[in-house]
Design a protein around this motif. Structure first.
Motif, mmCIF file in Angstrom:
data_model
loop_
_atom_site.group_PDB
_atom_site.id
_atom_site.type_symbol
_atom_site.label_atom_id
_atom_site.label_comp_id
_atom_site.label_asym_id
_atom_site.label_seq_id
_atom_site.Cartn_x
_atom_site.Cartn_y
_atom_site.Cartn_z
ATOM 1 N N HIS A 169 0.826 -1.202 0.000
ATOM 2 C CA HIS A 169 0.000 0.000 0.000
ATOM 3 C C HIS A 169 0.860 1.252 0.000
ATOM 4 O O HIS A 169 1.837 1.354 0.754
ATOM 5 N N LEU A 170 0.514 2.214 -0.841
ATOM 6 C CA LEU A 170 1.176 3.518 -0.859
ATOM 7 C C LEU A 170 0.165 4.587 -0.524
ATOM 8 O O LEU A 170 -0.842 4.743 -1.223
ATOM 9 N N GLY A 171 0.418 5.309 0.562
ATOM 10 C CA GLY A 171 -0.459 6.409 0.945
ATOM 11 C C GLY A 171 0.220 7.734 0.666
ATOM 12 O O GLY A 171 0.545 8.065 -0.454
ATOM 13 N N GLY A 172 0.505 8.463 1.741
ATOM 14 C CA GLY A 172 1.104 9.785 1.606
ATOM 15 C C GLY A 172 0.287 10.804 2.356
ATOM 16 O O GLY A 172 -0.907 10.623 2.600
ATOM 17 N N MET A 173 0.907 11.907 2.737
ATOM 18 C CA MET A 173 0.210 12.933 3.494
ATOM 19 C C MET A 173 -0.885 13.586 2.667
ATOM 20 O O MET A 173 -1.913 14.001 3.183
ATOM 21 N N ASP A 174 -0.668 13.697 1.363
ATOM 22 C CA ASP A 174 -1.669 14.250 0.452
ATOM 23 C C ASP A 174 -1.401 13.699 -0.938
ATOM 24 O O ASP A 174 -0.465 12.932 -1.151
ATOM 25 N N THR A 175 -2.227 14.103 -1.891
ATOM 26 C CA THR A 175 -2.086 13.573 -3.247
ATOM 27 C C THR A 175 -0.751 13.959 -3.872
ATOM 28 O O THR A 175 -0.137 13.171 -4.601
ATOM 29 N N GLU A 176 -0.277 15.160 -3.594
ATOM 30 C CA GLU A 176 1.011 15.588 -4.145
ATOM 31 C C GLU A 176 2.138 14.677 -3.667
ATOM 32 O O GLU A 176 2.981 14.241 -4.460
ATOM 33 N N GLU A 177 2.142 14.376 -2.357
ATOM 34 C CA GLU A 177 3.158 13.466 -1.821
ATOM 35 C C GLU A 177 3.001 12.074 -2.448
ATOM 36 O O GLU A 177 3.982 11.404 -2.776
ATOM 37 N N HIS A 178 1.772 11.643 -2.582
ATOM 38 C CA HIS A 178 1.507 10.328 -3.169
ATOM 39 C C HIS A 178 2.107 10.227 -4.566
ATOM 40 O O HIS A 178 2.778 9.242 -4.901
ATOM 41 N N GLU A 179 1.867 11.233 -5.386
ATOM 42 C CA GLU A 179 2.370 11.203 -6.749
ATOM 43 C C GLU A 179 3.895 11.266 -6.790
ATOM 44 O O GLU A 179 4.530 10.630 -7.640
ATOM 45 N N GLU A 180 4.488 12.022 -5.873
ATOM 46 C CA GLU A 180 5.947 12.113 -5.833
ATOM 47 C C GLU A 180 6.577 10.783 -5.420
ATOM 48 O O GLU A 180 7.692 10.462 -5.838
ATOM 49 N N MET A 181 5.857 10.008 -4.598
ATOM 50 C CA MET A 181 6.366 8.716 -4.143
ATOM 51 C C MET A 181 5.982 7.563 -5.076
ATOM 52 O O MET A 181 6.494 6.448 -4.929
ATOM 53 N N ARG A 182 5.113 7.814 -6.010
ATOM 54 C CA ARG A 182 4.611 6.741 -6.878
ATOM 55 C C ARG A 182 5.714 5.977 -7.611
ATOM 56 O O ARG A 182 5.612 4.753 -7.768
ATOM 57 N N PRO A 183 6.803 6.619 -8.066
ATOM 58 C CA PRO A 183 7.864 5.844 -8.729
ATOM 59 C C PRO A 183 8.473 4.758 -7.832
ATOM 60 O O PRO A 183 8.912 3.719 -8.334
ATOM 61 N N ALA A 184 8.509 4.989 -6.517
ATOM 62 C CA ALA A 184 9.020 3.964 -5.597
ATOM 63 C C ALA A 184 8.065 2.777 -5.549
ATOM 64 O O ALA A 184 8.495 1.614 -5.497
ATOM 65 N N TYR A 185 6.771 3.051 -5.563
ATOM 66 C CA TYR A 185 5.762 1.994 -5.603
ATOM 67 C C TYR A 185 5.867 1.216 -6.916
ATOM 68 O O TYR A 185 5.807 -0.020 -6.929
#
Length: 229
Positions: free
Chosen positions: A203-219
């Motif tokens: 599961h990949l969450g994040g503090m907000d959508t911007e953080e989520h998208e920035e972390m998406r490459p790791a997922y």
């Protein structure tokens, strides 16, 4: 989810607990889409993956899991013994509120948290978390649906099947999660695969959508390199 569950696992920071209580994402029925390659993003374009910083999952790695995959450079993995944490918290609290909170943070649907990979060393706020089920538990699709259904505030779930280049088949969901307290909506993503030791959810969450998208490459890196051990 996201940073929320990171603070919750340690049960130490009051602000993290407040955020956790306010973030929930609830289940409603989604629809299944068409299968697509693991290297393809939702819009059909190639998914961007992060640079690898190592592999976890095998014995002796930061997290011993039924699967293995690459973690993004600078992200830090930590194994979690959910059953031990729950047992310890239950004894300390006498089964009171702390025990209930611990259960909520460490269990979700048919799975318990087994590993968290922290993005903070890489400059983001959030986690990629691995949840594991028991042998003989539900299959990947059912486990993922139950995982999502165990949260409050979920909407617009979109499920689809995928297969990695290494031949691992699984199910992925993308959805929105709304915090009632904060009145904010953010994007979340999760996938599930079946293993002989039970279902595994990433599961990949994040503090907000911007953080989520920035972390998406790791997922996407984890998804692309996923192997069943």
């Amino acid at each position: 989810m996201g940073i929320v569950r990171g603070g919750a696992v340690g049960l130490a920071a009051g602000t993290a607990l407040l955020a956790a209580v306010s973030s929930g994402c609830a289940g409603s029925s989604g629809t299944d889409g068409e299968s697509r390659p693991a290297s393809t993003a939702t819009n059909g374009a190639p998914a961007r993956t992060a640079a690898s910083g190592g592999t976890i999952g095998a014995a002796g790695s930061a997290c011993e899991l039924p699967v293995s995959f690459d973690t993004a450079k600078h992200w830090k993995a930590k194994g979690i013994d959910a059953e031990a944490e729950l047992s310890k918290t239950s004894k300390d609290s006498g089964g009171g509120l702390s025990g209930d909170l611990a259960d909520a943070f460490l269990r979700q649907g048919p799975v318990t948290t087994a590993c968290e990979i922290d993005a903070k060393p890489a400059g983001n706020i959030g986690f990629l978390r691995v949840w594991t089920g028991r042998p003989g538990g539900p299959g990947a699709r059912s486990a993922l649906r139950e995982f999502v259904a165990a949260e409050d505030g979920v909407s617009e779930e979109k499920y689809h099947s995928f297969r990695t280049s290494g031949g691992v088949a699984g199910v992925e969901v993308e959805y929105l999660c709304t915090s009632k307290l904060l009145d904010e909506t953010k994007k979340e993503t999760a996938l599930a695969v079946g293993t002989p030791d039970g279902p595994v959810v990433l599961h990949l969450g994040g503090m907000d959508t911007e953080e989520h998208e920035e972390m998406r490459p790791a997922y996407e890196l984890a998804k692309r390199t996923l192997r069943v051990r």
